[in-house]
Design an enzyme around this catalytic site. Structure first.
Site, short mmCIF file in Angstrom:
data_model
loop_
_atom_site.label_atom_id
_atom_site.label_comp_id
_atom_site.label_asym_id
_atom_site.label_seq_id
_atom_site.Cartn_x
_atom_site.Cartn_y
_atom_site.Cartn_z
N ARG A 170 0.82 -1.22 0.00
CA ARG A 170 0.00 0.00 0.00
C ARG A 170 0.85 1.27 0.00
NH1 ARG A 170 -2.06 -3.32 -1.31
NH2 ARG A 170 -3.80 -4.53 -0.56
N SER A 241 -10.82 0.31 3.57
CA SER A 241 -10.02 -0.08 4.75
C SER A 241 -9.40 1.16 5.37
CB SER A 241 -8.90 -1.03 4.33
OG SER A 241 -9.45 -2.16 3.73
N GLU A 334 -4.66 4.01 6.33
CA GLU A 334 -4.47 3.81 4.89
C GLU A 334 -4.88 5.03 4.06
OE1 GLU A 334 -5.58 -0.07 3.01
OE2 GLU A 334 -6.45 1.24 1.48
C1 LIG Z 1 -15.39 0.58 -0.37
C2 LIG Z 1 -13.92 0.70 -0.70
C3 LIG Z 1 -13.18 -0.44 -0.94
C4 LIG Z 1 -11.82 -0.35 -1.25
N1 LIG Z 1 -11.12 -1.50 -1.48
C5 LIG Z 1 -9.79 -1.43 -1.75
C6 LIG Z 1 -9.04 -2.63 -1.99
O1 LIG Z 1 -9.57 -3.73 -1.98
N2 LIG Z 1 -7.71 -2.51 -2.23
C7 LIG Z 1 -7.09 -1.29 -2.27
O2 LIG Z 1 -5.88 -1.25 -2.51
N3 LIG Z 1 -7.78 -0.14 -2.07
C8 LIG Z 1 -9.10 -0.19 -1.81
N4 LIG Z 1 -9.81 0.97 -1.58
C9 LIG Z 1 -9.11 2.27 -1.62
C10 LIG Z 1 -9.24 3.01 -2.97
O3 LIG Z 1 -10.26 2.45 -3.75
C11 LIG Z 1 -7.95 2.96 -3.78
O4 LIG Z 1 -6.89 3.48 -3.02
C12 LIG Z 1 -8.06 3.74 -5.09
O5 LIG Z 1 -6.90 3.53 -5.87
C13 LIG Z 1 -8.26 5.24 -4.89
O6 LIG Z 1 -8.60 5.80 -6.14
P1 LIG Z 1 -9.27 7.23 -6.25
O7 LIG Z 1 -9.31 7.59 -7.69
O8 LIG Z 1 -10.55 7.26 -5.52
O9 LIG Z 1 -8.17 8.10 -5.51
P2 LIG Z 1 -8.40 9.37 -4.57
O10 LIG Z 1 -9.06 8.93 -3.30
O11 LIG Z 1 -9.04 10.47 -5.32
O12 LIG Z 1 -6.90 9.74 -4.25
C14 LIG Z 1 -6.10 8.90 -3.45
C15 LIG Z 1 -4.68 9.46 -3.42
O13 LIG Z 1 -4.14 9.40 -4.74
C16 LIG Z 1 -3.80 10.72 -5.19
N5 LIG Z 1 -4.12 10.75 -6.62
C17 LIG Z 1 -5.33 10.57 -7.21
N6 LIG Z 1 -5.20 10.65 -8.55
C18 LIG Z 1 -3.88 10.90 -8.80
C19 LIG Z 1 -3.11 11.11 -9.98
N7 LIG Z 1 -3.65 11.07 -11.21
N8 LIG Z 1 -1.78 11.37 -9.85
C20 LIG Z 1 -1.19 11.42 -8.63
N9 LIG Z 1 -1.87 11.23 -7.48
C21 LIG Z 1 -3.19 10.96 -7.57
C22 LIG Z 1 -4.62 11.68 -4.34
O14 LIG Z 1 -4.02 12.95 -4.24
C23 LIG Z 1 -4.63 10.93 -3.02
O15 LIG Z 1 -3.42 11.15 -2.33
C24 LIG Z 1 -11.18 0.92 -1.30
C25 LIG Z 1 -11.94 2.08 -1.08
C26 LIG Z 1 -13.30 1.98 -0.78
C27 LIG Z 1 -14.11 3.22 -0.56
#
Ligand SMILES: Cc1cc2nc3c(=O)[nH]c(=O)nc-3n(C[C@H](O)[C@H](O)[C@H](O)COP(=O)(O)OP(=O)(O)OC[C@H]3O[C@@H](n4cnc5c(N)ncnc54)[C@H](O)[C@@H]3O)c2cc1C
Length: 340
Positions: A170, A241, A334
């Site tokens: 992670r 998480s 996380e």
């Molecule tokens: C119900 C639920 C279940 C989940 N299950 C999992 C799982 O099984 N495994 C897992 O690993 N994660 C899981 N996650 C966490 C999440 O889905 C992941 O971390 C996902 O990759 C976040 O994507 P996002 O576009 O929503 O990022 P955001 O929440 O918008 O951003 C997350 C981080 O990434 C940065 N970021 C976003 N886009 C960019 C970009 N283009 N360039 C640079 N930085 C960027 C942001 O600034 C921030 O620091 C879960 C979340 C939820 C709500």
């Protein structure tokens, strides 16, 4: 009311005073001074100049599924709208703005395998390398060849190969240096032509053979497992998480096992389930203001009504302290927060 500031070049658009409450799955009330969408390298050069000129910080935002937002973000929140996918043999190049799960579907539809266990993870392609998303025994880093980023310090597009991404559990180089320097624009993956299911993870290992016989059936099974375990953020806002599964020493692993807490090996070290620790500490359902530890999954914090960042910080501190006092284990959060 969002105010439209302008459209620069063809695809860079900037709005001011933007409501982000519906753009984070935790449902925190938040506004940004500016929010922009970008598509091309020229958009990013142009945004770099605006940010430099007005001394504004840039905060990348995908779907907001791994973020805890402050109520006011004093800078430019930047989102990619590049949803492109290019497939050359087993090599797939995807734009940062594509939904992660859409990419999983597209690759399976093209008989490319490797992403099945990562089905249903919310968020965008661009955010996926940030914390090296993983689920059910598979991590994104296993499939990544490289990542294209725009560097907001150097005002240039750069390429990071897998080694330079410094992926870990992670985490990645980008997460460590996340404070607005790198904006991920493309992710390049190498997938497999032949379906080789990864079945070691307990929930998957239990599945009948029919459910793991093809990429599509394994994907459906993973989606069903996820739906059964995790609260739906559309009904109960949450950020997935809340804590990472912590690494523990061999001695701690023995102590935890003697208390009925199973540890497992990961990268040659011992890990324990953070959810099991929270459950064993009797913390399921406890609440701080508008946020509680989910009764459906102990690792999830749910917004049960107007939760604030302070409520979340308070609940996180209570959980961490109780787990540390009872088991001597430090939990690490996380989801990210913007450094403001
Ligand atoms: C119900 C639920 C279940 C989940 N299950 C999992 C799982 O099984 N495994 C897992 O690993 N994660 C899981 N996650 C966490 C999440 O889905 C992941 O971390 C996902 O990759 C976040 O994507 P996002 O576009 O929503 O990022 P955001 O929440 O918008 O951003 C997350 C981080 O990434 C940065 N970021 C976003 N886009 C960019 C970009 N283009 N360039 C640079 N930085 C960027 C942001 O600034 C921030 O620091 C879960 C979340 C939820 C709500």
């Amino acid at each position: 009311m969002n105010r439209f500031i302008g459209s620069f070049f063809m695809s860079l658009t900037v709005y001011s005073n933007v409501d982000l409450t519906r753009r984070n799955t935790m449902g925190l009330n938040s506004r940004a001074r500016y929010a922009a969408t970008c598509l091309t390298p020229q958009d990013l050069n142009s945004l770099f100049e605006i940010a430099q000129r007005d001394q504004l910080k840039v905060f990348p935002l995908g779907s907001g599924s791994n973020l805890l937002l402050h109520d006011w973000i004093d800078g430019i929140v930047l989102t990619s709208i590049d949803r492109s996918v290019e497939i050359e043999g087993v090599r797939v190049t995807a734009g940062a703005g594509l939904s992660w799960d859409e990419l999983v579907q597209i690759t399976l539809a093209n008989n490319l395998f490797g992403l099945e266990n990562l089905s249903g993870i919310p968020g965008t392609v661009g955010a996926a390398p940030m914390q090296n998303i993983g689920a059910y025994g598979v991590e994104l880093s296993e499939m990544i060849i490289g990542v294209e980023v725009f560097d907001f310090v150097k005002n240039e597009t750069r390429y990071f190969d897998r080694e330079a991404c410094q992926f870990g559990y992670r985490t990645s180089h980008f997460k460590v240096y996340q404070a607005g320097q790198y904006f991920i624009t493309k992710v390049i993956l190498e997938l497999k032509r032949h379906f080789q299911p990864v079945l070691a993870y307990s929930d998957i290992a239990r599945l009948p053979k029919t459910q793991t016989a093809s990429g599509q059936s394994l994907r459906s099974a993973v989606l069903a497992i996820r739906a059964g375990k995790l609260p739906d953020y559309n009904n109960t806002p949450n950020a997935g998480s809340f804590f990472k599964n912590p690494f523990v020493t061999q001695k701690m692993s023995q102590d935890l096992s003697s208390q009925g807490l199973r540890t497992y090996s990961f990268d040659g070290r011992f890990k324990v389930s953070a959810a099991a620790l929270i459950q064993a500490a009797g913390l399921v359902g406890i609440r701080s203001g508008g946020v509680r530890v989910s009764p459906k999954h102990a690792l999830v914090f749910e917004n049960v009504g107007e939760a604030t960042l302070a409520d979340i910080q308070d609940l996180a501190a209570r959980v961490r302290e109780a787990v540390h006092t009872q088991f001597g284990v430090q939990l690490e959060m996380e989801p990210q927060g913007y450094v403001v």
